[in-house]
Design an enzyme around this catalytic site. Structure first.
Site, PDB file in Angstrom:
ATOM      1  N   GLY A 192      31.109   0.956  -5.621  1.00  0.00           N
ATOM      2  CA  GLY A 192      32.436   0.532  -6.029  1.00  0.00           C
ATOM      3  C   GLY A 192      33.365   0.467  -4.832  1.00  0.00           C
ATOM      4  O   GLY A 192      33.083   1.012  -3.761  1.00  0.00           O
ATOM      5  N   CYS A 193      34.493  -0.205  -5.017  1.00  0.00           N
ATOM      6  CA  CYS A 193      35.419  -0.408  -3.895  1.00  0.00           C
ATOM      7  C   CYS A 193      36.100   0.889  -3.470  1.00  0.00           C
ATOM      8  O   CYS A 193      36.081   1.247  -2.281  1.00  0.00           O
ATOM      9  CB  CYS A 193      36.441  -1.487  -4.254  1.00  0.00           C
ATOM     10  SG  CYS A 193      37.242  -1.266  -5.860  1.00  0.00           S
ATOM     11  N   TYR A 194      36.693   1.605  -4.412  1.00  0.00           N
ATOM     12  CA  TYR A 194      37.312   2.883  -4.057  1.00  0.00           C
ATOM     13  C   TYR A 194      36.282   3.847  -3.445  1.00  0.00           C
ATOM     14  O   TYR A 194      36.546   4.455  -2.394  1.00  0.00           O
ATOM     15  CB  TYR A 194      37.948   3.538  -5.284  1.00  0.00           C
ATOM     16  CG  TYR A 194      39.268   2.968  -5.724  1.00  0.00           C
ATOM     17  CD1 TYR A 194      40.365   2.925  -4.868  1.00  0.00           C
ATOM     18  CD2 TYR A 194      39.446   2.499  -7.026  1.00  0.00           C
ATOM     19  CE1 TYR A 194      41.589   2.417  -5.283  1.00  0.00           C
ATOM     20  CE2 TYR A 194      40.667   1.989  -7.456  1.00  0.00           C
ATOM     21  CZ  TYR A 194      41.734   1.958  -6.579  1.00  0.00           C
ATOM     22  OH  TYR A 194      42.950   1.460  -6.998  1.00  0.00           O
ATOM     23  N   PRO A 195      35.113   4.034  -4.072  1.00  0.00           N
ATOM     24  CA  PRO A 195      34.132   4.951  -3.487  1.00  0.00           C
ATOM     25  C   PRO A 195      33.714   4.578  -2.070  1.00  0.00           C
ATOM     26  O   PRO A 195      33.495   5.455  -1.233  1.00  0.00           O
ATOM     27  CB  PRO A 195      32.948   4.864  -4.462  1.00  0.00           C
ATOM     28  CG  PRO A 195      33.579   4.529  -5.774  1.00  0.00           C
ATOM     29  CD  PRO A 195      34.702   3.585  -5.427  1.00  0.00           C
ATOM     30  N   THR A 196      33.597   3.274  -1.787  1.00  0.00           N
ATOM     31  CA  THR A 196      33.225   2.874  -0.430  1.00  0.00           C
ATOM     32  C   THR A 196      34.200   3.439   0.592  1.00  0.00           C
ATOM     33  O   THR A 196      33.796   4.038   1.603  1.00  0.00           O
ATOM     34  CB  THR A 196      33.169   1.338  -0.313  1.00  0.00           C
ATOM     35  OG1 THR A 196      32.098   0.837  -1.120  1.00  0.00           O
ATOM     36  CG2 THR A 196      32.964   0.892   1.125  1.00  0.00           C
TER      37      THR A 196
END
Length: 346
Positions: free
Chosen positions: A149-153
């Site tokens: 996911g974008c936030y986790p990256t």
């Protein structure tokens, strides 16, 4: 040439995938699917691709799609990649899923957070979390890649050096993240209406965002024990970008300069990670349109805390660009193939 299919080609992440893959020297775009625009040319839906992508969008036919492609990219909401994954494995092909169906290893955790039954549970053990900077070897050997996911990256890349070196107390982690409205997808909704987002700044998914268990899973692996975080995302009045500000208590006395060197050594040789010099801070404008993740680390000696800043383009390093990077890893290509460009400015 690698024959590629993109499922969900007319969402924001799907369209970015098509744009990037159309310029990839080792890729042949074979099938593009769209439930809403089947029968139309891709450029009729996205005029910026006129003269660049000459493909008619198709209805999804899973057996046909898998039989005609070497790699399938799924750019769909959670729950839709499972039947595709089963067919991919049956036909001996490869899948890169931009959704959440294979990111979480625990079925109960997935079903609790996503309120969806997992119908491809036997494949979870072999699926690899697609963060190349941490799992390059496993990605190269896997047939199913769970694109992060974008936030986790942004969060995982921001914290990996600290957790790996046991430099912070994980129990003190606070993640304050902001995203542009494209992260909500292309579908119409009141919360992304122009009048609702312009000149507005608001938190959402407070203590309930579905990226939370993904972040905790990966940070726990880095720390070597279970990690629980406080994660609050915010919607900002911009189209692209994520800026995550992360706070944690240090476990040792260290300077900003020393920590910066640790980050530079940890990510030495990584094509898409830019560790900024002390006193220089990431900004979403500096990474927009690129596959870069810009990082900075600052020690606050007064509070004995570290402040990590991470910036990415949510549609590129946070989605489509990272998916192409994973494709390159799977096929032993240079990781910047099709991604070797700076961002857009201003």
């Amino acid at each position: 040439m690698i024959k590629v299919g993109v499922v969900g080609a007319t969402g924001y992440a799907g369209a970015e995938l098509v744009r990037l893959l159309s310029r990839h020297p080792q890729v042949e775009l074979t099938i593009l699917t769209s439930q809403t625009y089947a029968g139309k040319q891709m450029w009729e839906v996205f005029p910026h691709l006129y003269g660049m992508v000459d493909k008619t969008l198709e209805e999804l036919n899973i057996p046909k799609l898998v039989s005609q492609c070497d790699v399938i990219f799924t750019a769909l909401p959670h729950g839709h990649a499972m039947p595709l994954a089963l067919e991919v494995m049956a036909q001996g092909k490869k899948l890169i899923d931009l959704g959440a169906d294979f990111r979480l290893k625990e079925v109960a955790v997935y079903q609790s957070w996503y309120k969806t039954e997992h119908t491809a549970q036997p494949l979870l053990a072999s699926a690899v979390y697609g963060l190349p900077e941490l799992y390059r070897k496993q990605i190269r050997e896997s047939a199913i890649i769970a694109n992060p996911g974008c936030y986790p990256t942004s969060v995982i890349l921001g914290l990996a050096p600290l957790l790996s070196n046991r430099l912070i107390d994980p129990e003190t982690l606070i993640i304050d993240a902001k995203s542009g409205v494209s992260g909500a997808g292309r579908g119409l909704s009141l919360k992304t209406h122009f009048s609702e987002t312009t000149n507005n700044f608001q938190a959402y998914g407070v203590a309930t965002h579905r990226h939370t268990p993904e972040i905790e899973q990966e940070l726990s692996l880095l720390a070597g024990h279970e990690v629980t975080v406080s994660f609050t995302p915010h919607l900002t009045p911009m189209i692209r970008g994520i800026l995550s500000t992360i706070y944690a208590k240090l476990t040792t006395s260290i300077t900003t300069e020393e920590l910066t060197k640790i980050y530079q050594q940890f990510y030495g040789g990584e094509r898409f990670i830019r560790v900024l010099p002390a006193g220089m801070y990431p900004a979403t404008k500096a990474v927009a349109g690129s596959n870069h993740c810009d990082l900075s680390v600052t020690v606050d000696p007064r509070t004995k805390r570290v402040i990590v800043l991470a910036a990415i383009d949510n549609l590129i390093k946070g989605a489509a660009g990272q998916a192409v990077q994973n494709l390159n890893v799977m096929y032993n290509l240079p990781e910047d193939t099709g991604l070797d460009f700076a961002g857009m400015y201003p």
